[in-house]
Enzyme design. Structure first.
Site, PDB file in Angstrom:
ATOM      1  N   SER A 189       0.790  -1.225   0.000  1.00 31.10           N
ATOM      2  CA  SER A 189       0.000   0.000   0.000  1.00 31.10           C
ATOM      3  C   SER A 189       0.822   1.276   0.000  1.00 31.10           C
ATOM      4  O   SER A 189       0.342   2.309  -0.442  1.00 31.10           O
ATOM      5  CB  SER A 189      -0.953   0.005   1.179  1.00 31.10           C
ATOM      6  OG  SER A 189      -0.300   0.416   2.341  1.00 31.10           O
ATOM      7  N   LYS A 248     -12.041  -1.337   2.248  1.00 30.99           N
ATOM      8  CA  LYS A 248     -11.349  -0.416   1.355  1.00 30.99           C
ATOM      9  C   LYS A 248     -12.184  -0.272   0.070  1.00 30.99           C
ATOM     10  O   LYS A 248     -13.208   0.396   0.110  1.00 30.99           O
ATOM     11  CB  LYS A 248      -9.895  -0.862   1.182  1.00 30.99           C
ATOM     12  CG  LYS A 248      -9.156  -0.606   2.515  1.00 30.99           C
ATOM     13  CD  LYS A 248      -7.737  -1.084   2.630  1.00 30.99           C
ATOM     14  CE  LYS A 248      -7.215  -0.777   4.045  1.00 30.99           C
ATOM     15  NZ  LYS A 248      -5.954  -1.410   4.391  1.00 30.99           N
TER      16      LYS A 248
END
Ligand SMILES: *Cc1c(COP(=O)(O)O)cnc(C)c1O
Length: 405
Positions: A189, A248
């Protein structure tokens, strides 16, 4: 012991280093994502554009998702009412687990209260219960995997990030009789790089190792049905376990693993972090179910998202602002200084209505401080132009190096 003094001294040190975390007090407004109200000092509010959300596709405010949640709360009420074993299993959980198993081409799936808990509990249980097991963990793995591994006290070997030779060498050097698990992520990420999943599976197979893949930043985003990078590459069957989040790109909350019937039943039966906690509210399960079903069929969100990522990169390049190139959707703008990073972020918010949280140590290494920009399909061309112009003016003020476009 003067505990208060200890707490204050530790916090002071964080502040001196520029690593003290300040939460932005936001009020997301359904239907106007990525705009939000920012509450300032408890009295004022300011309109801001959010540029660092992990609600990558804006599904958290999709009418498809919120309608499903409204329906579920009217039908089933607020909470699940218990652990999964004691009265807390709602039909929405059952449907969602079926949907997730199908998404990843696996026999079964298991829900957890978050992606963090799913990693922590699954790795903790596997490594805690399988005799003599060893884990081979990518050095950039997420805190939730690291903590699950640490908790298990199993033998662990850290391999260099995405380094196939190092992984093979470390597997080859290990006790040949020990059961082995290779744990890694698809999209990382912070740098937005992507693991060579197939090659890692090939190496794992050579040594009879199980593979554990965290697709948290890829589910909903990659692959023809949003099944992640492994789906895009047609190799979901090569992974023993695929783990993901509902919080997410799916825009809701919760975590899960998928795998074989026996493996899922085993985790369900032995994992403390699954068993002894209240099940997700039916509303969350219903919202996630609607989100996944929608993204299985719809390419529109993923296509617009890709277009906007490209537009942001082009704009930054033209302005000479350095960003870390990668094959994913994450746009790290490198500042490489904790205090400047925090300062730029503060001014962006206060003077430009642009919200990008600074990412400092320990989330990234010292000297790798950055603004982690996550474009969404719902940012407009004007939003993008404003972001680039704002960054460009701060870049000059901060005397930061530019790249020649
Ligand atoms: C965010 C994240 C998690 C945790 O997922 P949550 O659902 O937010 O708890 C797990 N792994 C990675 C790589 C993450 O970035």
């Amino acid at each position: 012991m003067d505990f208060e003094r200890l707490f204050r001294a530790d916090l002071e040190k964080l502040k001196e280093d520029g690593n003290y975390r300040v939460f932005a007090d936001l009020e997301r407004r359904a239907g106007s994502f990525p705009k939000a109200h920012h509450h300032v000092d408890g009295t004022d509010t300011q309109d801001v554009t959010v540029w660092c959300s992990n609600d990558y596709l804006g599904m958290g405010q999709s009418a498809i998702v919120t309608a499903a949640m409204h329906e579920a709360i009217d039908k089933c009420g607020a909470g699940a009412g218990g652990t999964r074993n004691i009265s807390g299993t709602n039909h929405y959980h059952v449907l969602l687990e079926r949907e997730l198993a199908d998404l990843h081409g696996k026999e079964a799936a298991l829900l957890f209260t978050s992606g963090y808990v799913s990693n922590w509990a699954t790795l903790g249980t596997l490594l805690g219960r399988i005799p003599d097991v060893m884990v081979f963990s990518d050095e950039m793995n997420h805190a939730s995997m690291i903590e699950g591994i640490r908790h298990s006290r199993a033998r662990k070997v850290i391999w260099k990030h995405n380094d196939l030779d190092d992984l093979r060498a470390k597997l080859a050097a290990a006790d040949p009789d020990a059961p082995k698990i290779v744990a890694f992520e698809s999209v990382y990420s912070m740098d937005g790089d992507i693991a060579p999943i197939e090659a890692i599976c090939d190496i794992a197979d050579e040594f009879g190792a199980m593979t554990y893949l965290d697709e948290v930043h890829a589910v909903g985003m990659y692959g023809p049905r949003g099944g992640g990078v492994a789906e895009r590459e047609g190799i979901m069957d090569r992974l023993t376990i695929i783990e993901g989040t509902l919080g997410k790109a799916f825009g809701v909350m919760g975590g899960y693993i998928t795998g074989s019937t026996a493996l899922i039943d085993w985790i369900r039966s032995f994992s403390s972090g699954f068993i002894f906690t209240t099940a997700l509210p039916p509303t969350l399960a219903a919202g996630a179910l609607a989100s996944i079903r929608h993204l299985k069929k719809s390419e529109m969100e993923r296509r617009r998202h890709k277009d906007n990522v490209a537009k942001v990169r082009l704009g930054l390049t033209r302005a000479g602002i350095p960003w870390l190139d990668n094959p994913s959707h994450i746009v790290p703008v490198m500042v490489r200084d904790a205090k400047k990073c925090k300062w730029i972020s503060d001014i962006l918010m206060d003077q430009h209505g642009v919200y990008v949280q600074p990412i400092n140590y320990p989330t990234v290494a010292r000297g790798a401080e950055r603004l982690r920009i996550t474009p969404t399909p719902l940012h407009t061309d004007a939003d993008i132009a404003h972001l680039v112009a704002s960054l460009s003016s701060l870049w000059s003020q901060c005397a930061l190096a530019r790249h020649v476009a």
